[in-house]
Design a protein around this motif. Sequence first.
Motif, PDB file in Angstrom:
ATOM      1  N   GLN A 122     -16.943 -20.339  89.934  1.00 33.55           N
ATOM      2  CA  GLN A 122     -16.951 -19.014  90.552  1.00 33.55           C
ATOM      3  C   GLN A 122     -16.071 -18.008  89.824  1.00 33.55           C
ATOM      4  O   GLN A 122     -15.935 -16.864  90.261  1.00 33.55           O
ATOM      5  CB  GLN A 122     -16.485 -19.126  92.014  1.00 33.55           C
ATOM      6  CG  GLN A 122     -17.214 -20.176  92.830  1.00 33.55           C
ATOM      7  CD  GLN A 122     -18.715 -19.948  92.840  1.00 33.55           C
ATOM      8  OE1 GLN A 122     -19.183 -18.815  92.973  1.00 33.55           O
ATOM      9  NE2 GLN A 122     -19.479 -21.026  92.699  1.00 33.55           N
ATOM     10  N   LEU A 123     -15.456 -18.425  88.708  1.00 29.60           N
ATOM     11  CA  LEU A 123     -14.550 -17.525  87.977  1.00 29.60           C
ATOM     12  C   LEU A 123     -15.385 -16.588  87.108  1.00 29.60           C
ATOM     13  O   LEU A 123     -15.501 -16.748  85.891  1.00 29.60           O
ATOM     14  CB  LEU A 123     -13.571 -18.340  87.134  1.00 29.60           C
ATOM     15  CG  LEU A 123     -12.647 -19.271  87.928  1.00 29.60           C
ATOM     16  CD1 LEU A 123     -11.754 -20.069  86.985  1.00 29.60           C
ATOM     17  CD2 LEU A 123     -11.801 -18.485  88.910  1.00 29.60           C
ATOM     18  N   GLU A 124     -15.944 -15.578  87.728  1.00 28.99           N
ATOM     19  CA  GLU A 124     -16.941 -14.736  87.083  1.00 28.99           C
ATOM     20  C   GLU A 124     -16.384 -13.844  85.976  1.00 28.99           C
ATOM     21  O   GLU A 124     -17.139 -13.262  85.201  1.00 28.99           O
ATOM     22  CB  GLU A 124     -17.639 -13.871  88.129  1.00 28.99           C
ATOM     23  CG  GLU A 124     -16.694 -13.029  88.962  1.00 28.99           C
ATOM     24  CD  GLU A 124     -17.364 -12.355  90.138  1.00 28.99           C
ATOM     25  OE1 GLU A 124     -16.852 -11.301  90.565  1.00 28.99           O
ATOM     26  OE2 GLU A 124     -18.381 -12.874  90.614  1.00 28.99           O
ATOM     27  N   SER A 125     -15.052 -13.713  85.867  1.00 25.65           N
ATOM     28  CA  SER A 125     -14.448 -12.902  84.805  1.00 25.65           C
ATOM     29  C   SER A 125     -13.906 -13.752  83.657  1.00 25.65           C
ATOM     30  O   SER A 125     -13.451 -13.206  82.650  1.00 25.65           O
ATOM     31  CB  SER A 125     -13.306 -12.046  85.377  1.00 25.65           C
ATOM     32  OG  SER A 125     -13.774 -11.174  86.370  1.00 25.65           O
ATOM     33  N   LEU A 126     -13.973 -15.079  83.785  1.00 25.45           N
ATOM     34  CA  LEU A 126     -13.328 -15.970  82.824  1.00 25.45           C
ATOM     35  C   LEU A 126     -13.996 -15.898  81.458  1.00 25.45           C
ATOM     36  O   LEU A 126     -15.218 -16.018  81.338  1.00 25.45           O
ATOM     37  CB  LEU A 126     -13.367 -17.410  83.344  1.00 25.45           C
ATOM     38  CG  LEU A 126     -12.487 -18.416  82.599  1.00 25.45           C
ATOM     39  CD1 LEU A 126     -11.015 -18.059  82.756  1.00 25.45           C
ATOM     40  CD2 LEU A 126     -12.754 -19.838  83.095  1.00 25.45           C
ATOM     41  N   GLU A 127     -13.176 -15.707  80.411  1.00 21.63           N
ATOM     42  CA  GLU A 127     -13.664 -15.652  79.040  1.00 21.63           C
ATOM     43  C   GLU A 127     -13.154 -16.817  78.196  1.00 21.63           C
ATOM     44  O   GLU A 127     -13.860 -17.285  77.301  1.00 21.63           O
ATOM     45  CB  GLU A 127     -13.252 -14.333  78.383  1.00 21.63           C
ATOM     46  CG  GLU A 127     -13.880 -13.108  79.018  1.00 21.63           C
ATOM     47  CD  GLU A 127     -13.513 -11.824  78.298  1.00 21.63           C
ATOM     48  OE1 GLU A 127     -12.743 -11.895  77.302  1.00 21.63           O
ATOM     49  OE2 GLU A 127     -13.978 -10.746  78.728  1.00 21.63           O
ATOM     50  N   PRO A 142     -20.103 -23.862  82.775  1.00 19.34           N
ATOM     51  CA  PRO A 142     -19.006 -22.953  83.095  1.00 19.34           C
ATOM     52  C   PRO A 142     -19.539 -21.647  83.663  1.00 19.34           C
ATOM     53  O   PRO A 142     -20.749 -21.452  83.726  1.00 19.34           O
ATOM     54  CB  PRO A 142     -18.367 -22.720  81.730  1.00 19.34           C
ATOM     55  CG  PRO A 142     -19.530 -22.742  80.790  1.00 19.34           C
ATOM     56  CD  PRO A 142     -20.504 -23.749  81.359  1.00 19.34           C
ATOM     57  N   PRO A 143     -18.636 -20.727  84.051  1.00 23.74           N
ATOM     58  CA  PRO A 143     -19.079 -19.414  84.537  1.00 23.74           C
ATOM     59  C   PRO A 143     -19.779 -18.624  83.433  1.00 23.74           C
ATOM     60  O   PRO A 143     -19.545 -18.829  82.241  1.00 23.74           O
ATOM     61  CB  PRO A 143     -17.784 -18.736  84.987  1.00 23.74           C
ATOM     62  CG  PRO A 143     -16.689 -19.484  84.310  1.00 23.74           C
ATOM     63  CD  PRO A 143     -17.173 -20.879  84.137  1.00 23.74           C
ATOM     64  N   SER A 144     -20.608 -17.683  83.828  1.00 20.78           N
ATOM     65  CA  SER A 144     -21.507 -17.006  82.891  1.00 20.78           C
ATOM     66  C   SER A 144     -20.811 -16.097  81.889  1.00 20.78           C
ATOM     67  O   SER A 144     -21.397 -15.723  80.877  1.00 20.78           O
ATOM     68  CB  SER A 144     -22.538 -16.188  83.673  1.00 20.78           C
ATOM     69  OG  SER A 144     -21.887 -15.216  84.482  1.00 20.78           O
ATOM     70  N   SER A 145     -19.568 -15.716  82.143  1.00 17.61           N
ATOM     71  CA  SER A 145     -18.860 -14.793  81.251  1.00 17.61           C
ATOM     72  C   SER A 145     -18.095 -15.506  80.144  1.00 17.61           C
ATOM     73  O   SER A 145     -17.494 -14.856  79.292  1.00 17.61           O
ATOM     74  CB  SER A 145     -17.879 -13.948  82.070  1.00 17.61           C
ATOM     75  OG  SER A 145     -16.962 -14.792  82.761  1.00 17.61           O
ATOM     76  N   ILE A 146     -18.104 -16.815  80.122  1.00 18.45           N
ATOM     77  CA  ILE A 146     -17.239 -17.587  79.231  1.00 18.45           C
ATOM     78  C   ILE A 146     -17.605 -17.369  77.761  1.00 18.45           C
ATOM     79  O   ILE A 146     -18.774 -17.224  77.405  1.00 18.45           O
ATOM     80  CB  ILE A 146     -17.320 -19.091  79.588  1.00 18.45           C
ATOM     81  CG1 ILE A 146     -16.088 -19.845  79.054  1.00 18.45           C
ATOM     82  CG2 ILE A 146     -18.611 -19.698  79.108  1.00 18.45           C
ATOM     83  CD1 ILE A 146     -14.860 -19.634  79.855  1.00 18.45           C
TER      84      ILE A 146
END
Length: 634
Positions: free
Chosen positions: A400-405, A423-427
């Motif tokens: 759910q960490l949608e800002s995680l890069e 992983p989250p989509s922003s990774i």
Amino acid sequence: MQQYRNKLLGKGCCGTSYTQVTEELQELIFNHVNREHDRVNEHRGSETNPEELQELIFNHVKKDISQSEENRGNLRMTSGSRALEKHKLPSFKNLIDLIIDDTVFNNNFLQMMGGMTSLQSIEIFSSDISVNNTLFDQGICKMLHLQHLEIWANGLMGTLPWCLANLTSLQVLDISYNDFMGNISLSPLKMLTSVQELRLSDNHFHILVSLEPFFNHSKLKNFYGPLPIQPHMSLKELDISINSFHGHIPTEFGAYLPMLQTLNISRNALNGSIPSLFGDMKSLVFLDLSNNLLTRGIPEYLATDCTLLQFLVLSNNSLQGQIFLTNFNLKNFLYLQLDGNHFLRKMPDSLSNYSLEGLYISDDHLVGTLPRWLGNKSCLIDIIMSKSHLEGPIPLGFCQLESLEVLDFSENNIIGSLPSCFPPSSIKQVHLSKNKLQGQLSDGLSNISSLTTLDIGYNHFESNIPDWIDMLSNLTCLILSNNDFQGEMSIRLRKLSQLRLIDLSHNKLFGHIPPCLNITIVTTAFDFVFDSHLVRIIPLREEESVEFTTKTISYSYRGRLLAYMYGIDLSNNKLVGVIPYQIGNLVGIHSLNLSHNNLTRPIPLTFSNLKQIESLDLSYNNLNRKIHSQLVEL
């Protein structure tokens, strides 16, 4: 005017040689002018008299525009306006702003600057300025209306000339990242009482033990230079980083500078503990004490009284004990960087109460399971917690960490399989190497087009390389080594056109090497752009690091080295057949290891193209022992 200039320079002018005049700015730009160009190309614009220009920008100019009369005549402004006169540049008598970036100028032009008496702002950085005295005596010191002077990172030497004292209107002075020397107390700086921002860091000035020379500078709010230990009640920014200061931080430091908002003492040799009176700096927003020799722990008053603190950087010291007491009160906390210390306890659960964006705690001795509350921090951009003793599975909440890069849990004791939604989509970067993970690669990875690095080496992953691997279209580093992957090498790997490093070694792969294994990016020089502006910024996110084996030794490649490193490692598998001749067309490759397989036939003659190769290992195969003469030069 600044916003228009930024907008214009952001439109891709770099690389185009032209003079551009805009009605809005009355601005002249000489951009990337090289010696082989006879003139500056025409560009549309309204008729403008160069004498009336208000802003002049020289950006990446490598042609000395004042070296000869012939060259001066070649610089023409033809934007529907009259050309510059053949044997002289205009005086630019109405010029207000002058910006010189990464440019070569000699005495002639610097002397011409002396006639620009209307100048209010000068920015010269990362440039080649031949003679200090000419710059000041015949140029800058005559500009009595000057308010803003930045001449940083130009390699200027010697002592500051006394003529600087003439600049009584100066509000901002930046001479950092040069080689100036001398005693500041005996310099013209003490005469510049109108200065509000002063940057002196990264020079060779004599160590200043107090701010006494600046007591008359009642407007001074930002100071970047040697260490002050006397009160200055209005100072808001202090940067004394990248010097050679030894000893303890004065215990009264916080009490002397109570209005500080930004404090940077990083990259020195300071020892002892962090003073408790740091808690008196109640306006503090940014604190960087990294890369020193500080010991003991984080003082309680810093954690309870600096309620406005957003950035806390304490990495690469010898701090120890508990990270924070349970009653710390950093309501605005965003970034915490503690890597390279000796903290022995688990992360405090009280951190779960804050809207963290960056968490950097590597090379420490943290113990316990991965905190589940991390999965609730939707604002997190970076989680870097490598080289510790963290254990347990990756919590499901991480999906759910949608800002995680950036996620880096490498070199821990993490177990289990990857969550199916991970992983989250922003990774962009996933570093999970050297753990105890197992199972298959999560199908959730197939939808992550932003992913550039997948490093899961030294685990217990198994099954085939998934068919969706080609959907990771921006992948540059694929490290799957030292696992239990099996099956044939997927032909879909050829579609990963951005790859620079691929390591599939020490698995159970069999079959043939795909004939079009594609690392085509190595056929051209990778354009790594160093932005001189970034020298000011101390990034919390450290340079990405990837481990890759060359010449039987594992190296960690990071930053610029990683950007220039191209390699393939397929060693220690069960690959058979011939080596595809197409591999010889990867002319930029530095490392190629196909050893410990069952490859046959001669080495392809195309390998003679691999002029950049530094490590080539084809041993322990069934190759023809006769080496063609074209390959002897490798």
